[in-house]
Write a protein that holds these residues in place. Structure first.
Motif, PDB file in Angstrom:
ATOM      1  N   ALA A 176      -5.535  94.411  91.754  1.00  0.00           N
ATOM      2  CA  ALA A 176      -4.705  93.212  91.887  1.00  0.00           C
ATOM      3  C   ALA A 176      -4.010  92.877  90.574  1.00  0.00           C
ATOM      4  N   VAL A 177      -4.753  92.936  89.476  1.00  0.00           N
ATOM      5  CA  VAL A 177      -4.194  92.602  88.163  1.00  0.00           C
ATOM      6  C   VAL A 177      -3.107  93.588  87.762  1.00  0.00           C
ATOM      7  N   LEU A 178      -3.386  94.886  87.916  1.00  0.00           N
ATOM      8  CA  LEU A 178      -2.412  95.908  87.529  1.00  0.00           C
ATOM      9  C   LEU A 178      -1.157  95.843  88.398  1.00  0.00           C
ATOM     10  N   GLY A 179      -1.343  95.671  89.704  1.00  0.00           N
ATOM     11  CA  GLY A 179      -0.195  95.610  90.606  1.00  0.00           C
ATOM     12  C   GLY A 179       0.695  94.416  90.325  1.00  0.00           C
ATOM     13  N   VAL A 180       0.086  93.254  90.147  1.00  0.00           N
ATOM     14  CA  VAL A 180       0.851  92.038  89.842  1.00  0.00           C
ATOM     15  C   VAL A 180       1.574  92.174  88.509  1.00  0.00           C
ATOM     16  N   LEU A 181       0.877  92.707  87.519  1.00  0.00           N
ATOM     17  CA  LEU A 181       1.462  92.835  86.180  1.00  0.00           C
ATOM     18  C   LEU A 181       2.657  93.781  86.179  1.00  0.00           C
ATOM     19  N   ASN A 182       2.565  94.880  86.904  1.00  0.00           N
ATOM     20  CA  ASN A 182       3.663  95.844  86.907  1.00  0.00           C
ATOM     21  C   ASN A 182       4.928  95.255  87.529  1.00  0.00           C
ATOM     22  N   TRP A 183       4.815  94.632  88.700  1.00  0.00           N
ATOM     23  CA  TRP A 183       5.977  94.002  89.329  1.00  0.00           C
ATOM     24  C   TRP A 183       6.532  92.870  88.455  1.00  0.00           C
TER      25      TRP A 183
ATOM     26  N   ASN B   3      -0.217  99.259  94.055  1.00  0.00           N
ATOM     27  CA  ASN B   3       1.179  98.836  93.966  1.00  0.00           C
ATOM     28  C   ASN B   3       1.500  97.750  94.991  1.00  0.00           C
ATOM     29  N   TRP B   4       1.133  97.995  96.257  1.00  0.00           N
ATOM     30  CA  TRP B   4       1.506  97.056  97.318  1.00  0.00           C
ATOM     31  C   TRP B   4       0.585  95.844  97.387  1.00  0.00           C
ATOM     32  N   LEU B   5      -0.616  95.953  96.849  1.00  0.00           N
ATOM     33  CA  LEU B   5      -1.469  94.766  96.727  1.00  0.00           C
ATOM     34  C   LEU B   5      -0.845  93.778  95.747  1.00  0.00           C
ATOM     35  N   GLY B   6      -0.382  94.301  94.607  1.00  0.00           N
ATOM     36  CA  GLY B   6       0.317  93.444  93.650  1.00  0.00           C
ATOM     37  C   GLY B   6       1.568  92.839  94.245  1.00  0.00           C
ATOM     38  N   TYR B   7       2.290  93.660  95.032  1.00  0.00           N
ATOM     39  CA  TYR B   7       3.504  93.162  95.698  1.00  0.00           C
ATOM     40  C   TYR B   7       3.168  92.014  96.645  1.00  0.00           C
ATOM     41  N   MET B   8       2.146  92.199  97.479  1.00  0.00           N
ATOM     42  CA  MET B   8       1.791  91.173  98.464  1.00  0.00           C
ATOM     43  C   MET B   8       1.358  89.870  97.802  1.00  0.00           C
ATOM     44  N   LEU B   9       0.607  89.977  96.715  1.00  0.00           N
ATOM     45  CA  LEU B   9       0.168  88.769  96.024  1.00  0.00           C
ATOM     46  C   LEU B   9       1.347  88.018  95.405  1.00  0.00           C
TER      47      LEU B   9
ATOM     48  N   ALA C  56      -2.397  86.412 103.074  1.00  0.00           N
ATOM     49  CA  ALA C  56      -3.561  86.606 103.939  1.00  0.00           C
ATOM     50  C   ALA C  56      -3.992  88.072 103.940  1.00  0.00           C
ATOM     51  N   ALA C  57      -3.007  88.992 104.012  1.00  0.00           N
ATOM     52  CA  ALA C  57      -3.328  90.421 104.019  1.00  0.00           C
ATOM     53  C   ALA C  57      -3.974  90.845 102.705  1.00  0.00           C
ATOM     54  N   ALA C  58      -3.425  90.363 101.580  1.00  0.00           N
ATOM     55  CA  ALA C  58      -3.986  90.713 100.270  1.00  0.00           C
ATOM     56  C   ALA C  58      -5.399  90.170 100.114  1.00  0.00           C
ATOM     57  N   CYS C  59      -5.608  88.931 100.524  1.00  0.00           N
ATOM     58  CA  CYS C  59      -6.937  88.316 100.416  1.00  0.00           C
ATOM     59  C   CYS C  59      -7.941  89.017 101.325  1.00  0.00           C
ATOM     60  N   THR C  60      -7.490  89.468 102.497  1.00  0.00           N
ATOM     61  CA  THR C  60      -8.373  90.199 103.409  1.00  0.00           C
ATOM     62  C   THR C  60      -8.880  91.478 102.761  1.00  0.00           C
TER      63      THR C  60
END
Length: 313
Positions: free
Chosen positions: A200-207, A125-131, A164-168
């Protein structure tokens, strides 16, 4: 005896929280807001909401692959749906944590496995948010009012930090040689690159789908990246205030940031409709599904107890 007391306490807690949620809603405003829209708009919005919930169900299906547990998909899907609906309306502590542990444990999963599923879901969830937030903020796709203490430039730097945090995290999942850690008797296992990319894909898609629903409920002049950015800001505001369902927080942030584009009435109508479609209707369905899940779990436990009794005799 203890199990029955826990079940009773949980039902009372959920009932009280539901009552408080319903009590704080102005049902006349809800009715007026919904009647102002065309049926096709509401149907399309319902489809977007359904797609978003389907994406979120993918969080726990990904957790199934990550942990390797053997619960069938037909059991994972309703559990995830119920947990998400309760999380949105009654806070992450009730839906995301307490309810997930209760339902999964009654289906036979142990505590470490449930913890890993929950952790992966939160990170997804928060990875998608950060991206998404990192991209929207760093590209200055949203302008903050001059009265806000955090200016557009500061928000841009926050965006760079989020990216930067997401890419890390993604790079760690790809290149880190050490994959396992222990913290307070809990084993933390870094997922592989394929699972991380799926996160990443699921998190971004949901938001993105959540923002799309609000976008559809606003007039045609609405700018989707701006709506997405405001939603992302309101999400953090809701987390900070700890108000269940972010009641009032979402509306306050949208009005503060978009009042120069839309009237208060237009924004409030769109957000009320958004709450009905994305929060309340799924919650009603989730309550019914939850009752069924509890009944099935009780039947399953009774069957297991009978099998154990037969083996002893």
């Amino acid at each position: 005896m203890i199990n029955r007391l826990v079940t009773l306490f949980f039902f009372i807690l959920v009932s009280v929280l539901l009552f408080l949620l319903v009590k704080n809603l102005d049902w006349q405003d809800v009715s007026h807001a919904l009647l102002a829209y065309k049926g096709t708009t509401l149907a399309l919005g319902g489809g977007v909401a359904l797609a978003s919930y389907a994406v979120y169900v993918g969080f726990d299906l990904l957790g199934r692959r990550y942990t390797g547990h053997q619960l069938p998909v037909r059991q994972v899907v309703p559990v995830t749906f119920v947990c998400y609906a309760f999380t949105l309306n009654l806070s992450a502590w009730v839906g995301g944590i307490a309810l997930r542990f209760r339902l999964y444990s009654r289906l036979g999963l142990d505590l470490p496995t449930i913890t890993r599923i929950l952790t992966l879901s939160l990170i997804t969830n928060w990875l998608g948010y950060m991206l998404l937030a990192g991209g929207v903020f760093s590209l200055r796709l949203i302008r903050l009012p001059p009265t806000w203490e955090i200016g557009t430039t500061t928000l841009q730097w926050i965006g760079f930090g989020l990216l930067a945090a997401a890419c890390t995290y993604l790079l760690a999942c790809r290149f880190c040689k050490r994959r396992e850690w222990r913290w307070r008797e809990q084993e933390i296992i870094l997922p592989g690159p394929k699972i991380a990319l799926a996160q990443a894909v699921l998190g971004v898609l949901n938001w993105s789908l959540m923002a799309l629903l609000i976008f559809l409920l606003l007039p045609e002049k609405a700018f989707y990246p701006s709506i997405l950015g405001v939603l992302l800001i309101s999400a953090i505001a809701g987390v900070i205030t700890h108000i269940p369902a972010g009641l009032g927080v979402l509306e306050a942030v949208f009005i503060a940031l978009l009042q120069h584009q839309f009237s208060h009435g237009t924004l409030v109508a769109a957000l009320i409709s958004y709450r009905v479609i994305y929060f309340l209707i799924p919650l009603l369905l989730a309550c019914a599904v939850y009752v069924v899940l509890e009944k099935q779990a009780r039947t399953l436990r009774q069957g297991t107890e009978k099998d154990v009794a037969r083996q002893k005799t």
